[in-house]
Design an enzyme around this catalytic site. Structure first.
Site, PDB file in Angstrom:
ATOM      1  N   SER A   1      -9.337   3.522   3.641  1.00 41.95           N
ATOM      2  CA  SER A   1      -9.944   2.993   2.408  1.00 41.95           C
ATOM      3  C   SER A   1     -11.230   2.217   2.694  1.00 41.95           C
ATOM      4  O   SER A   1     -12.219   2.341   1.957  1.00 41.95           O
ATOM      5  CB  SER A   1      -8.948   2.115   1.642  1.00 41.95           C
ATOM      6  OG  SER A   1      -8.390   1.138   2.476  1.00 41.95           O
TER       7      SER A   1
ATOM      8  N   HIS B   1      -1.535   6.372   4.376  1.00 45.98           N
ATOM      9  CA  HIS B   1      -2.213   5.064   4.220  1.00 45.98           C
ATOM     10  C   HIS B   1      -1.459   4.282   3.130  1.00 45.98           C
ATOM     11  O   HIS B   1      -0.254   4.062   3.250  1.00 45.98           O
ATOM     12  CB  HIS B   1      -3.687   5.341   3.901  1.00 45.98           C
ATOM     13  CG  HIS B   1      -4.595   4.144   3.926  1.00 45.98           C
ATOM     14  ND1 HIS B   1      -4.271   2.961   4.538  1.00 45.98           N
ATOM     15  CD2 HIS B   1      -5.860   3.953   3.399  1.00 45.98           C
ATOM     16  CE1 HIS B   1      -5.275   2.100   4.391  1.00 45.98           C
ATOM     17  NE2 HIS B   1      -6.246   2.680   3.696  1.00 45.98           N
TER      18      HIS B   1
ATOM     19  N   HIS C   1       1.479   2.869  13.348  1.00 40.44           N
ATOM     20  CA  HIS C   1       0.129   2.434  12.964  1.00 40.44           C
ATOM     21  C   HIS C   1      -0.885   3.023  13.935  1.00 40.44           C
ATOM     22  O   HIS C   1      -0.585   3.204  15.109  1.00 40.44           O
ATOM     23  CB  HIS C   1       0.010   0.903  12.960  1.00 40.44           C
ATOM     24  CG  HIS C   1      -1.125   0.419  12.137  1.00 40.44           C
ATOM     25  ND1 HIS C   1      -2.402   0.281  12.647  1.00 40.44           N
ATOM     26  CD2 HIS C   1      -1.209   0.094  10.822  1.00 40.44           C
ATOM     27  CE1 HIS C   1      -3.197  -0.135  11.680  1.00 40.44           C
ATOM     28  NE2 HIS C   1      -2.505  -0.252  10.565  1.00 40.44           N
TER      29      HIS C   1
ATOM     30  N   ARG D   1       1.706  -8.823   8.711  1.00 43.84           N
ATOM     31  CA  ARG D   1       1.812  -8.781   7.247  1.00 43.84           C
ATOM     32  C   ARG D   1       3.256  -8.458   6.849  1.00 43.84           C
ATOM     33  O   ARG D   1       3.745  -8.896   5.805  1.00 43.84           O
ATOM     34  CB  ARG D   1       0.844  -7.732   6.680  1.00 43.84           C
ATOM     35  CG  ARG D   1      -0.618  -8.031   6.997  1.00 43.84           C
ATOM     36  CD  ARG D   1      -1.528  -6.887   6.607  1.00 43.84           C
ATOM     37  NE  ARG D   1      -1.183  -5.644   7.287  1.00 43.84           N
ATOM     38  CZ  ARG D   1      -1.761  -4.460   7.038  1.00 43.84           C
ATOM     39  NH1 ARG D   1      -2.716  -4.371   6.135  1.00 43.84           N
ATOM     40  NH2 ARG D   1      -1.389  -3.379   7.700  1.00 43.84           N
TER      41      ARG D   1
ATOM     42  N   ASP E   1       3.636  -1.825   4.767  1.00 45.29           N
ATOM     43  CA  ASP E   1       4.279  -1.093   3.667  1.00 45.29           C
ATOM     44  C   ASP E   1       5.806  -1.043   3.781  1.00 45.29           C
ATOM     45  O   ASP E   1       6.480  -0.708   2.807  1.00 45.29           O
ATOM     46  CB  ASP E   1       3.719   0.335   3.604  1.00 45.29           C
ATOM     47  CG  ASP E   1       2.220   0.337   3.396  1.00 45.29           C
ATOM     48  OD1 ASP E   1       1.747  -0.423   2.531  1.00 45.29           O
ATOM     49  OD2 ASP E   1       1.514   1.075   4.099  1.00 45.29           O
TER      50      ASP E   1
HETATM   51  N1  CMX Z   1       7.690   8.583  11.825  1.00 47.54           N
HETATM   52  C1  CMX Z   1       7.738   9.777  12.474  1.00 47.54           C
HETATM   53  N2  CMX Z   1       6.743  10.216  13.273  1.00 47.54           N
HETATM   54  C2  CMX Z   1       5.687   9.400  13.453  1.00 47.54           C
HETATM   55  C3  CMX Z   1       5.602   8.135  12.850  1.00 47.54           C
HETATM   56  C4  CMX Z   1       6.656   7.745  11.999  1.00 47.54           C
HETATM   57  N3  CMX Z   1       6.632   6.597  11.346  1.00 47.54           N
HETATM   58  N4  CMX Z   1       4.455   7.565  13.232  1.00 47.54           N
HETATM   59  C5  CMX Z   1       3.820   8.430  14.032  1.00 47.54           C
HETATM   60  N5  CMX Z   1       4.576   9.552  14.163  1.00 47.54           N
HETATM   61  C6  CMX Z   1       4.215  10.784  14.868  1.00 47.54           C
HETATM   62  C7  CMX Z   1       2.913  11.336  14.317  1.00 47.54           C
HETATM   63  O1  CMX Z   1       3.144  12.061  13.112  1.00 47.54           O
HETATM   64  C8  CMX Z   1       2.412  12.165  15.455  1.00 47.54           C
HETATM   65  O2  CMX Z   1       3.179  13.368  15.481  1.00 47.54           O
HETATM   66  P1  CMX Z   1       2.520  14.787  15.929  1.00 47.54           P
HETATM   67  O3  CMX Z   1       2.012  14.575  17.324  1.00 47.54           O
HETATM   68  O4  CMX Z   1       3.650  15.737  15.801  1.00 47.54           O
HETATM   69  O5  CMX Z   1       1.397  15.054  14.961  1.00 47.54           O
HETATM   70  C9  CMX Z   1       2.840  11.328  16.674  1.00 47.54           C
HETATM   71  O6  CMX Z   1       3.924  10.495  16.217  1.00 47.54           O
HETATM   72  C10 CMX Z   1       1.744  10.446  17.241  1.00 47.54           C
HETATM   73  O7  CMX Z   1       1.255   9.641  16.199  1.00 47.54           O
HETATM   74  P2  CMX Z   1       0.578   8.227  16.543  1.00 47.54           P
HETATM   75  O8  CMX Z   1      -0.601   8.471  17.420  1.00 47.54           O
HETATM   76  O9  CMX Z   1       1.607   7.258  17.003  1.00 47.54           O
HETATM   77  O10 CMX Z   1       0.133   7.736  15.092  1.00 47.54           O
HETATM   78  P3  CMX Z   1      -1.225   8.061  14.307  1.00 47.54           P
HETATM   79  O11 CMX Z   1      -2.238   7.062  14.714  1.00 47.54           O
HETATM   80  O12 CMX Z   1      -1.593   9.489  14.381  1.00 47.54           O
HETATM   81  O13 CMX Z   1      -0.770   7.790  12.803  1.00 47.54           O
HETATM   82  C11 CMX Z   1       0.275   6.642  11.033  1.00 47.54           C
HETATM   83  C12 CMX Z   1      -0.560   6.492  12.301  1.00 47.54           C
HETATM   84  C13 CMX Z   1       0.344   5.279  10.342  1.00 47.54           C
HETATM   85  C14 CMX Z   1      -0.405   7.632  10.111  1.00 47.54           C
HETATM   86  C15 CMX Z   1       1.698   7.115  11.417  1.00 47.54           C
HETATM   87  O14 CMX Z   1       2.328   6.152  12.246  1.00 47.54           O
HETATM   88  C16 CMX Z   1       2.570   7.438  10.231  1.00 47.54           C
HETATM   89  O15 CMX Z   1       2.503   8.551   9.728  1.00 47.54           O
HETATM   90  N6  CMX Z   1       3.400   6.439   9.746  1.00 47.54           N
HETATM   91  C17 CMX Z   1       4.184   6.636   8.541  1.00 47.54           C
HETATM   92  C18 CMX Z   1       3.300   6.479   7.311  1.00 47.54           C
HETATM   93  C19 CMX Z   1       2.909   5.037   7.110  1.00 47.54           C
HETATM   94  O16 CMX Z   1       3.705   4.128   7.155  1.00 47.54           O
HETATM   95  N7  CMX Z   1       1.612   4.818   6.823  1.00 47.54           N
HETATM   96  C20 CMX Z   1       1.108   3.479   6.454  1.00 47.54           C
HETATM   97  C21 CMX Z   1       0.205   2.861   7.511  1.00 47.54           C
HETATM   98  C22 CMX Z   1      -0.293   1.509   7.061  1.00 47.54           C
HETATM   99  C23 CMX Z   1      -1.262   1.623   5.928  1.00 47.54           C
HETATM  100  O17 CMX Z   1      -2.335   2.204   6.116  1.00 47.54           O
HETATM  101  O18 CMX Z   1      -0.943   1.195   4.814  1.00 47.54           O
END
Ligand code: CMX
Length: 445
Positions: free
Chosen positions: A241, A271, A318, A327, A376
């Site tokens: 964002s 996000h 994250h 937070r 979140d």
């Molecule tokens: N559950 C399951 N798998 C997860 C995960 C979770 N909570 N978090 C990361 N992973 C997976 C990723 O999908 C990725 O899988 P692939 O290699 O198969 O594509 C792998 O682990 C590596 O990911 P990462 O490098 O640890 O995380 P990223 O930096 O790519 O992504 C985020 C970060 C937040 C998008 C991810 O942790 C996620 O999808 N979390 C759940 C959604 C969420 O809570 N988002 C809110 C974030 C805070 C905000 O912005 O408000």
């Protein structure tokens, strides 16, 4: 000129010359080396922009102008008899780098209240949308409809000197922040309360007035809103964002359009939309298990099932953080302080159990860089406790708060004269050629 604007100008405008001199003298110094993996994997860890308002540390979490979440909770001014910081204060802090006095925040409250009138056409446009339009889509549409009011766009059309861009950006941003609670409350009341709206109370602070227009008058809900709108405000510049607002703003799109772009990004489930996903996921789990409080074993089974189905556990992980998000901890503390003494809340207790169960499971998978909860994972259960059960709306609350950080940053961008953002890209073919050349010469880079 209002006092905050005068103060900002006295700090930011001299800094523009300082930054120019810095680029001239040190512009060729290297800030880092970027790997093929970083280029393919969302530019994580690249230092690619300057953001003055806050800085995220992987271990410690966010610091707003150097102040951590516990510090801002303690130091920022509170409403009379209040216990949580007023979000007006975090805006002042992000813009000036200084902790405001109570009078400073009161002045901002009044300033935003004066600017809060929303033109009728915005409500008319919202009324025309199908009632099942997602609240974030409505929010984006309303913000872009407000663009008719942009002083920046009007001035640009007439022709203004670059050195005044920040001034119009400031005015638009203040007007937009003043109007957002009204717009968000309208969306909420239209969707979930038979289109019955509540008039603003200009005597209340920004967060309390927002709570009032949403229809929540409990003192503790006001407290929650003040905390919520403060801690969601900013997370340095690279999150979707903030980055989208900055990027679109760099084309000199006005603050309304730039913020619409930021909100379209916040509406993504990786996000901001994760806050509604968390509650949807917990409620689904509870329903599948037949209601009540699930055991830790049942939660663990459900977590494993979610992962086997190729889904993420919302609220966990994250891109930058590598520890529990402060937070999340602040909201946990809110539960302990204001709710638990009056009795346990089932949903909030489930959130605590999930916190015990999820990290070891995610950690054991190996590929997930951060198994800990983010902001979140907690917010929805607190809102549910006070009766705001319409979780599709939660990301709009996040968006109202996020306006403070990304618009403060946009004002800084214009004050420092940051140029159009236009990074280079490369094709996979190009990467392969570079790798082949490196292998031939035995170099790396
Ligand atoms: N559950 C399951 N798998 C997860 C995960 C979770 N909570 N978090 C990361 N992973 C997976 C990723 O999908 C990725 O899988 P692939 O290699 O198969 O594509 C792998 O682990 C590596 O990911 P990462 O490098 O640890 O995380 P990223 O930096 O790519 O992504 C985020 C970060 C937040 C998008 C991810 O942790 C996620 O999808 N979390 C759940 C959604 C969420 O809570 N988002 C809110 C974030 C805070 C905000 O912005 O408000």
């Amino acid at each position: 000129m209002d006092k905050l604007k005068e103060k900002f100008a006295s700090i930011a405008l001299p800094m523009k010359e300082e930054v120019k001199a810095l680029i001239k003298e040190h512009g060729d110094k290297k800030l880092g080396e970027y790997t093929v993996a970083a280029v393919y994997q969302g530019m994580k860890g690249m230092i690619g922009m300057v953001t003055e308002t806050s800085k995220l540390d992987a271990e410690e979490g966010i610091r707003f102008r150097g102040f951590s979440i516990p510090e801002i909770r303690e130091k920022l001014p509170k409403a009379p008899k209040g216990t949580e910081p007023l979000p007006e204060g975090i805006f002042y802090l992000m813009l000036t780098g200084e902790i405001p006095t109570y009078d400073d925040v009161l002045e901002i409250s009044n300033n935003w209240a004066r600017r809060s009138i929303v033109p009728k056409h915005v409500f008319d446009i919202l009324e025309k949308l199908p009632p099942n339009t997602h609240p974030m889509t409505q929010f984006c549409i309303a913000i872009s409809a407000l663009q008719t009011e942009s002083l920046f766009a009007a001035a640009y059309r007439k022709g203004i000197n670059k050195k005044h861009y920040w001034d119009y950006t400031y005015e638009d941003s203040m007007n937009l922040i003043g109007r957002l609670p009204r717009v968000a409350a309208f969306i909420y009341r239209r969707m979930y309360h038979n289109n019955v709206h509540i008039e603003p109370d200009p005597k209340l602070d920004w967060a309390a007035n927002f709570a009032h227009m949403l229809g929540f008058e409990q003192i503790d809900f006001r407290r929650l809103m003040r905390l919520y709108l403060t801690i969601h405000a900013d997370h340095e510049g690279g999150n979707v964002s903030a980055h989208a607002t900055h990027l679109v703003g760099s084309a000199l799109s006005d603050p309304y359009l730039a913020f619409t772009a930021g909100m379209a990004g916040l509406a993504g489930p990786l996000h901001g939309l994760a806050n509604q996903e968390v509650i949807a996921w917990i409620l689904d789990m509870r329903e599948q298990l037949g209601g009540g409080l699930p055991t830790k074993e049942q939660i663990a089974d459900y977590v494993k099932k979610t992962i086997e189905e190729g889904k993420v556990i919302p609220g966990y992980g994250h891109a930058v953080l590598r520890k529990t998000d402060p937070r999340f901890t602040a909201q946990q503390d809110f539960y302990q302080r204001y709710i638990k003494p009056k009795g346990d809340d089932d949903l909030l207790e489930i959130v605590q159990s999930i916190y015990e169960v999820v990290p070891p499971i995610l950690g054991s998978i190996g590929k997930i860089k951060n198994p800990w909860p983010n902001v979140d994972a907690h917010s929805g259960a607190l809102l549910m406790h006070y009766g705001m059960k319409e979780f599709d709306f939660y990301t709009v609350l996040f968006g109202v708060s996020r306006s403070l950080g990304v618009l403060a940053s946009l004002i800084w961008d214009r004050a420092l004269g940051h140029p159009l953002e236009r990074p280079s890209s490369i094709t996979t073919e190009g990467i392969k050629k570079k790798i082949a050349a490196m292998e031939k010469t035995g170099t790396n880079g």
